[in-house]
Design a protein around this motif. Structure first.
Motif, PDB file in Angstrom:
ATOM      1  N   ASN A 129      -1.667  -0.437  17.557  1.00  0.00           N
ATOM      2  CA  ASN A 129      -1.995  -0.404  16.017  1.00  0.00           C
ATOM      3  C   ASN A 129      -3.268  -1.168  15.893  1.00  0.00           C
ATOM      4  O   ASN A 129      -3.796  -1.704  16.902  1.00  0.00           O
ATOM      5  CB  ASN A 129      -1.009  -0.948  15.071  1.00  0.00           C
ATOM      6  CG  ASN A 129      -0.170  -2.203  15.335  1.00  0.00           C
ATOM      7  OD1 ASN A 129      -0.837  -2.980  16.118  1.00  0.00           O
ATOM      8  ND2 ASN A 129       1.174  -2.387  15.111  1.00  0.00           N
ATOM      9  N   VAL A 130      -3.607  -1.632  14.587  1.00  0.00           N
ATOM     10  CA  VAL A 130      -4.826  -2.404  14.412  1.00  0.00           C
ATOM     11  C   VAL A 130      -4.520  -3.850  14.800  1.00  0.00           C
ATOM     12  O   VAL A 130      -5.492  -4.299  15.333  1.00  0.00           O
ATOM     13  CB  VAL A 130      -5.145  -2.423  12.892  1.00  0.00           C
ATOM     14  CG1 VAL A 130      -6.169  -3.352  12.476  1.00  0.00           C
ATOM     15  CG2 VAL A 130      -5.595  -0.761  12.541  1.00  0.00           C
ATOM     16  N   GLU A 136      -7.172  -6.155  16.903  1.00  0.00           N
ATOM     17  CA  GLU A 136      -7.583  -7.442  16.443  1.00  0.00           C
ATOM     18  C   GLU A 136      -7.084  -8.559  17.440  1.00  0.00           C
ATOM     19  O   GLU A 136      -7.812  -9.403  17.590  1.00  0.00           O
ATOM     20  CB  GLU A 136      -7.059  -7.728  14.969  1.00  0.00           C
ATOM     21  CG  GLU A 136      -7.642  -6.851  13.999  1.00  0.00           C
ATOM     22  CD  GLU A 136      -6.763  -6.825  12.684  1.00  0.00           C
ATOM     23  OE1 GLU A 136      -5.977  -7.705  12.678  1.00  0.00           O
ATOM     24  OE2 GLU A 136      -7.390  -6.368  11.776  1.00  0.00           O
ATOM     25  N   VAL A 195     -12.389  -2.747  14.956  1.00  0.00           N
ATOM     26  CA  VAL A 195     -12.032  -1.420  14.603  1.00  0.00           C
ATOM     27  C   VAL A 195     -12.849  -0.902  13.050  1.00  0.00           C
ATOM     28  O   VAL A 195     -12.715  -1.659  12.084  1.00  0.00           O
ATOM     29  CB  VAL A 195     -10.445  -1.434  13.920  1.00  0.00           C
ATOM     30  CG1 VAL A 195     -10.077  -0.138  13.478  1.00  0.00           C
ATOM     31  CG2 VAL A 195      -9.665  -1.842  15.103  1.00  0.00           C
ATOM     32  N   GLU A 200     -14.948   1.161  10.243  1.00  0.00           N
ATOM     33  CA  GLU A 200     -14.787   1.772   8.987  1.00  0.00           C
ATOM     34  C   GLU A 200     -14.325   3.327   9.310  1.00  0.00           C
ATOM     35  O   GLU A 200     -13.390   3.953   8.651  1.00  0.00           O
ATOM     36  CB  GLU A 200     -15.630   1.838   7.886  1.00  0.00           C
ATOM     37  CG  GLU A 200     -15.779   0.276   7.290  1.00  0.00           C
ATOM     38  CD  GLU A 200     -14.638  -0.152   6.716  1.00  0.00           C
ATOM     39  OE1 GLU A 200     -13.908   0.775   5.893  1.00  0.00           O
ATOM     40  OE2 GLU A 200     -14.144  -1.029   6.608  1.00  0.00           O
ATOM     41  N   ILE A 236     -10.779   3.424  10.825  1.00  0.00           N
ATOM     42  CA  ILE A 236      -9.961   3.255   9.792  1.00  0.00           C
ATOM     43  C   ILE A 236      -9.749   4.601   8.816  1.00  0.00           C
ATOM     44  O   ILE A 236      -8.532   4.621   8.492  1.00  0.00           O
ATOM     45  CB  ILE A 236     -10.434   2.095   8.800  1.00  0.00           C
ATOM     46  CG1 ILE A 236     -10.162   0.814   9.811  1.00  0.00           C
ATOM     47  CG2 ILE A 236      -9.298   1.788   7.509  1.00  0.00           C
ATOM     48  CD1 ILE A 236      -9.031   0.277  10.096  1.00  0.00           C
ATOM     49  N   SER A 237     -10.710   5.001   8.543  1.00  0.00           N
ATOM     50  CA  SER A 237     -10.672   6.344   7.700  1.00  0.00           C
ATOM     51  C   SER A 237      -9.984   7.395   8.327  1.00  0.00           C
ATOM     52  O   SER A 237      -9.278   8.123   7.776  1.00  0.00           O
ATOM     53  CB  SER A 237     -12.084   6.678   7.154  1.00  0.00           C
ATOM     54  OG  SER A 237     -12.155   8.120   6.583  1.00  0.00           O
ATOM     55  N   MET A 247      -7.790   7.151  10.563  1.00  0.00           N
ATOM     56  CA  MET A 247      -6.158   6.823  10.745  1.00  0.00           C
ATOM     57  C   MET A 247      -5.789   6.927   9.316  1.00  0.00           C
ATOM     58  O   MET A 247      -4.648   7.421   9.228  1.00  0.00           O
ATOM     59  CB  MET A 247      -6.099   5.148  10.898  1.00  0.00           C
ATOM     60  CG  MET A 247      -6.435   4.894  12.607  1.00  0.00           C
ATOM     61  SD  MET A 247      -6.007   3.207  13.064  1.00  0.00           S
ATOM     62  CE  MET A 247      -4.512   3.036  12.664  1.00  0.00           C
ATOM     63  N   GLU A 248      -6.051   6.734   8.386  1.00  0.00           N
ATOM     64  CA  GLU A 248      -5.582   6.558   6.802  1.00  0.00           C
ATOM     65  C   GLU A 248      -5.296   8.115   6.483  1.00  0.00           C
ATOM     66  O   GLU A 248      -4.494   8.262   5.697  1.00  0.00           O
ATOM     67  CB  GLU A 248      -6.831   6.008   5.659  1.00  0.00           C
ATOM     68  CG  GLU A 248      -6.564   4.399   5.829  1.00  0.00           C
ATOM     69  CD  GLU A 248      -7.586   3.681   4.761  1.00  0.00           C
ATOM     70  OE1 GLU A 248      -8.388   4.576   4.180  1.00  0.00           O
ATOM     71  OE2 GLU A 248      -7.467   2.545   4.704  1.00  0.00           O
TER      72      GLU A 248
END
Length: 659
Positions: free
Chosen positions: A430-431, A435, A441, A443, A446-447, A449-450
């Motif tokens: 995962n994120v 990190e 990671v 945007e 993230i987009s 994944m969301e």
């Protein structure tokens, strides 16, 4: 309910649990023997009479016991009326008619009582969830003790792949816990130890990532658990309590029957008693009045009424069994036909119950085959259930095998795994994992994944040499027949179809959208499902609950009709359920609802037929316009009619084709 079960058990010592059924069959056998002997006319009358008397004994044994128990408590019901009618028939030398009354009624009685121990079995099955012993840590040593001897604040050690013996909080170690027995979640949940045990909040307020439940199954790592609830207060104990409470509640149908018996039986008894003294008012002798009274008693005895429902139920249950559906009694068969709202569990009911690889998304121009090879190499070295599912599906979908290019795999609890692939550092997780490894990671990732998360997928990032090279996702996918089944249910009049699941709300919403559910409720524990069922019952009056897991048992038991998925269902769900789809085919649900509706219609027809005959015969016999032979002929004729009408159910195919 428990007392009733014990009573039935005590009555069943001669031939075991089926004694009452055997007695009913023997009643019929001796009735037939007596009738044949009487018609042949080659034996003395005493021979046929002896056979009828034996038939009376077997047919009246259990009915008499039930009637006696009601009488000493000040109540009279149909059992008493049947015994009185049979005794009256014997008094006026109509032994065959009396024996036939007892045979038909005792057969229905036996079938009705056959499944009376269902509640007891469901509670026993729930009790098996919890392990009997626990490993307790005392002064640095391990000691095996009974869970009954556990005390709050004891520390138990849970070894890999073993059941957790108490509700508590992890104070040492990390592991993936299979919570399916309690929450129904399809994917094991990563659990970590709590940082401090000082000033712990209430159990329900502790972060769920640190909490474990009795009966859930530990993963590959050993953990230490601080006991916060005794066995009688554990989650499993609550399940047992909830099931036992709702199983003992009387159905509206039972209450209605009791109300009917309360006025019908005393009225018939009073009328028959008064008719015995009709000679004081009209010009006839006492014997004529007594004959009239007994004729009325036979005419008024609710034989056809008593057999009208059991015969339809028996036919409906038999037809369902031919299609691989087990229906446990008449209440379920009747109630299911009135249902317009169905609540479904997700995992194993509407879905396959197993995580599947759903998306492989290489990024930054990374080659797809090389990408899945990396994922396969790394995940195949992990024991995590998700990793095993991913590796299996990659092999199947891409037809590739492990080439031993990965090594040094290190699982990082709650984040993912790190490994060496072709001498380069690789990460899947995962994120938080990215990190911690100082991997950016952006945007765009993230987009992506969301979007997947909103559609119910569990998403993992894949990185190589500190660069993100792609995403993979897994999901518990819907059954192939789920969508068409729900469409058919809607066509036959099911207005509300709601999913109740322990999984995340996004997962529930995604599945609901794919297969056509009207609503989805996620993040539910067993008690939450019970509250959801209570709310739906208040809104819609009656509701069916379809499930397959132990966690569904309380909600299923509270629902009007509970339906268990057979092959995938737990023992508890099957024992608790009113209906079991034995072949594990959810597509049989529309069939059984259609069958239930037709059974309900036939039961109503039978009741009107049987009541109609009683309403016709009783005034006629009171006025002396017919003799006992004609009364019995009409009376038993109505019984034959309702049985034949009920047998129509044996050729039921579906609601549209039945006529």
């Amino acid at each position: 309910m428990k007392d009733k079960i014990e009573e039935e058990h005590n009555h069943s010592q001669i031939f075991g649990k089926k004694t009452e059924l055997y007695f009913a069959v023997l009643c019929g056998v001796f009735l037939l023997i007596g009738f044949l002997i009487e018609k042949l006319g080659i034996f003395p009358t005493s021979v046929s009479l002896s056979s009828y008397i034996i038939s009376y004994f077997f047919g009246g044994y259990f009915i008499t016991i039930e009637a006696y128990k009601k009488i000493i408590k000040g109540g009279f019901d149909i059992d008493f009326l049947m015994i009185a009618a049979a005794a009256g028939a014997a008094y006026i030398n109509s032994w065959a008619e009396g024996a036939l009354l007892l045979f038909l009624f005792s057969l229905g009685h036996a079938l009705e009582h056959y499944a009376m121990n269902k509640a007891k079995k469901s509670i026993e099955a729930l009790g098996k969830l919890s392990p009997k012993t626990a490993l307790i840590k005392k002064r640095g040593k391990l000691e095996e003790i009974s869970i009954k001897d556990l005390r709050i604040n004891d520390v138990i050690v849970v070894k890999p792949n073993s059941k957790i013996a108490a509700d508590g909080v992890i104070i040492k170690g990390n592991s993936s816990i299979n919570q399916a027995p309690i929450t129904g979640e399809s994917i094991p949940v990563d659990k970590t130890s709590i940082t401090t045990i000082d000033n712990l909040p209430e159990f329900n307020e502790i972060d769920k990532h640190h909490v474990v439940y009795t009966g859930t199954i530990n993963g590959d790592n050993s953990i230490d658990v601080l006991v916060l609830k005794l066995s009688e207060d554990s989650t499993v104990s609550r399940l047992i309590k909830m099931v036992s409470e709702v199983e003992t509640q009387k159905s509206p149908t039972q209450r209605l029957t009791k109300k009917f018996e309360k006025w019908y039986v005393p009225v018939v008894i009073i009328v028959v008693f008064l008719l015995c003294f009709a000679y004081l008012i009209i010009d006839e002798n006492f014997n004529d009045s007594l004959y009239r009274a007994i004729t009325v008693l036979v005419a008024a005895s609710p034989c056809a009424l008593a057999i009208s429902t059991p015969s339809a139920v028996l036919s409906g249950v038999a037809r369902a069994a031919q299609k691989g559906v087990l229906i446990k009694g008449g209440k379920a068969l009747e109630d299911l036909g009135e249902i317009t709202t169905i609540a479904f569990d997700k995992t194993g009911t509407l879905t396959e119950g197993k995580p599947k690889l759903t998306n492989v998304i290489p990024l930054n121009h990374f080659d797809e085959i090389e990408f899945v090879q990396l994922v396969l190499e790394v995940e195949s070295l992990s024991n995590h259930p998700l990793a095993k599912a991913i590796a299996k599906d990659i092999k199947s979908q891409y037809k590739i095998e492990v080439e031993n290019k990965a090594s040094n795999v290190n699982a990082i609890q709650g984040k993912g795994i790190r490994a060496t692939y072709n001498q380069k550092e690789a990460f899947i997780g995962n994120v938080k994992l990215m990190e911690s490894a100082n991997i950016n990671v952006d945007e765009f990732v993230i987009s992506k994944m969301e979007h997947l998360l909103e559609n119910g997928h569990t998403v993992m990032i894949v990185a190589l040499k500190k660069q993100i090279i792609g995403l993979i996702s897994v999901m518990d996918t819907p059954r192939k027949t789920a969508k068409s089944t729900l469409k058919r249910l809607k066509e036959i009049g099911i207005k509300h179809m709601i999913m109740l699941t322990g999984d995340h709300q996004n997962v529930g919403n995604a599945i609901a959208k794919q297969i056509g559910l009207t609503e989805a409720k996620g993040n539910l524990l067993p008690e939450d499902k019970v509250e959801a069922i209570k709310s739906l019952l208040q809104r819609d009056g009656k509701i069916a609950m379809v499930g397959d897991g132990v966690n569904d048992a309380p909600a299923m038991a509270l629902s009007t009709v509970s339906v268990a998925m057979g092959a995938a269902g737990s023992d508890v769900a099957l024992e608790t359920a009113d209906v079991a789809l034995m072949s594990d085919k959810i597509e049989n649900l529309p069939f059984v609802i259609g069958l239930s509706r037709q059974s309900k219609r036939i039961i109503k027809q039978n009741i009107w037929i049987s009541l109609g005959v009683v309403v016709l015969l009783v005034p006629v016999t009171i006025l002396g316009l017919t003799n006992i032979g004609l009364a019995v002929a009409f009376h038993e004729g109505s019984t034959i009619v309702v049985v034949i009408n009920a047998l129509r159910l044996l050729r039921f195919k579906n609601e549209l084709s039945f006529n």
